[in-house]
Motif scaffolding. Structure first.
Motif, short mmCIF file in Angstrom:
data_model
loop_
_atom_site.label_atom_id
_atom_site.label_comp_id
_atom_site.label_asym_id
_atom_site.label_seq_id
_atom_site.Cartn_x
_atom_site.Cartn_y
_atom_site.Cartn_z
N LEU A 96 0.83 -1.20 0.00
CA LEU A 96 0.00 0.00 0.00
C LEU A 96 0.87 1.26 0.00
O LEU A 96 0.57 2.23 -0.72
N GLN B 4 2.15 1.82 -3.43
CA GLN B 4 1.11 2.36 -4.29
C GLN B 4 0.96 3.87 -4.09
O GLN B 4 0.76 4.62 -5.05
N VAL B 5 1.05 4.30 -2.85
CA VAL B 5 0.99 5.74 -2.56
C VAL B 5 2.17 6.46 -3.22
O VAL B 5 2.01 7.53 -3.84
N SER C 125 1.62 6.67 -6.95
CA SER C 125 0.59 7.66 -7.27
C SER C 125 1.16 9.06 -7.20
O SER C 125 0.82 9.94 -8.03
N VAL D 120 -0.12 6.59 5.88
CA VAL D 120 -0.84 5.52 5.18
C VAL D 120 -1.60 4.70 6.21
O VAL D 120 -1.02 4.20 7.18
N VAL E 254 -4.12 8.58 4.21
CA VAL E 254 -4.43 7.93 2.94
C VAL E 254 -4.91 6.51 3.20
O VAL E 254 -4.21 5.73 3.87
N VAL F 156 -5.88 6.28 -2.11
CA VAL F 156 -4.58 6.25 -2.78
C VAL F 156 -4.66 7.00 -4.12
O VAL F 156 -3.78 7.79 -4.46
#
Length: 258
Positions: A96, A99-100, A103, A145, A201, A219
């Protein structure tokens, strides 16, 4: 006649004498039979009264070794299951966070935004208890996160938020409070009283009820929440000094708990 009487007396006396020993021995045989029966009965009673004592084996050193080995196997299996679950949770959290980072890097211009993440700078951001920091002339953004998915009941004034995921209810510590504390810590390190903001997030499959808070996003929305700040508050030189302050922090510092 006398002769016959003597013969009859002899026969009767012989019969009596022969009968007396027989009758005298019969009680002995009966007694022996009774003793034998009594002994057999006592043995049966002892067998019925103490069946477990006779059936249970003795606890030997081999039994002790086998018991210790069984306990060790149970402990090893439980530890293996716990470690597998912990590693799976850690892998999901790392995924995760990655992924942040992806992005942010794909949506923010590298000329104006500097992205520092824990997987790139583990010691520095670990010391500050930060997952990600975005430095820009438009502000300093602390990105925390949160791994919680499902339906999240937002209660900004509460210390915990109820979350419903996979037909189970979980309770999440208020992420906005934790993010604000981390932002305050970073502001102290950077020695700036303004311009430090925070974002919590969540995964893309998270839903907020009744509405999404201002400082919470998914995200796929994190870059948009940062890009909406367009007013310059710092110069590029100040941003460079902030980056150096973050990267130099952590040497000789213990991890801060927010």
């Amino acid at each position: 006649m006398v002769r016959w009487i003597l013969v009859c007396v002899f026969i009767v006396s012989t019969h009596v004498l022969s009968a007396e020993p027989t009758s005298g021995n019969e009680p002995d045989k009966g007694a022996d039979v009774q003793i034998t029966n009594a002994a057999s009965h006592q043995a049966d009673v002892l067998t019925k009264v103490q069946p477990d004592v006779q059936s249970q084996p003795e606890f030997t050193a081999f039994n002790l070794i086998a018991l210790c080995f069984l306990v060790y196997l149970i402990w090893t299996a439980a530890r293996y299951i716990y470690m597998r679950k912990r590693e799976a949770n850690k892998a999901q959290a790392d995924k995760l966070k990655w992924q942040v980072y992806r992005s942010l890097t794909t949506s923010l211009d590298a000329k104006h935004y500097t992205i520092l993440t824990r997987h790139l700078y583990p010691e520095q951001l670990e010391a500050l208890s930060l997952d990600c920091v975005v430095l820009s002339p438009f502000g300093i953004f602390v990105v925390m996160v949160v791994e919680q998915s499902g339906l999240i009941a937002v209660e900004t004034d509460s210390q915990v938020w109820p979350c419903r995921h996979k037909n189970k209810t979980h309770y999440l510590a208020n992420p906005l409070t934790a993010a604000a504390q981390r932002a305050s810590t970073l502001a102290g390190v950077l020695n700036t009283p303004f311009g430090v903001r925070w974002l919590a997030v969540f995964p893309d499959d998270a839903e907020f009820s009744p509405t999404r808070p201002t400082d919470c996003c998914k995200v796929s929305e994190v870059s948009l929440d940062i890009l909406r700040y367009t007013r310059c508050q710092f110069s590029h030189e100040q941003v460079s000094l902030f980056e150096q302050a973050v990267l130099s922090y952590g040497q000789g510092h213990k991890r801060l708990s927010a």
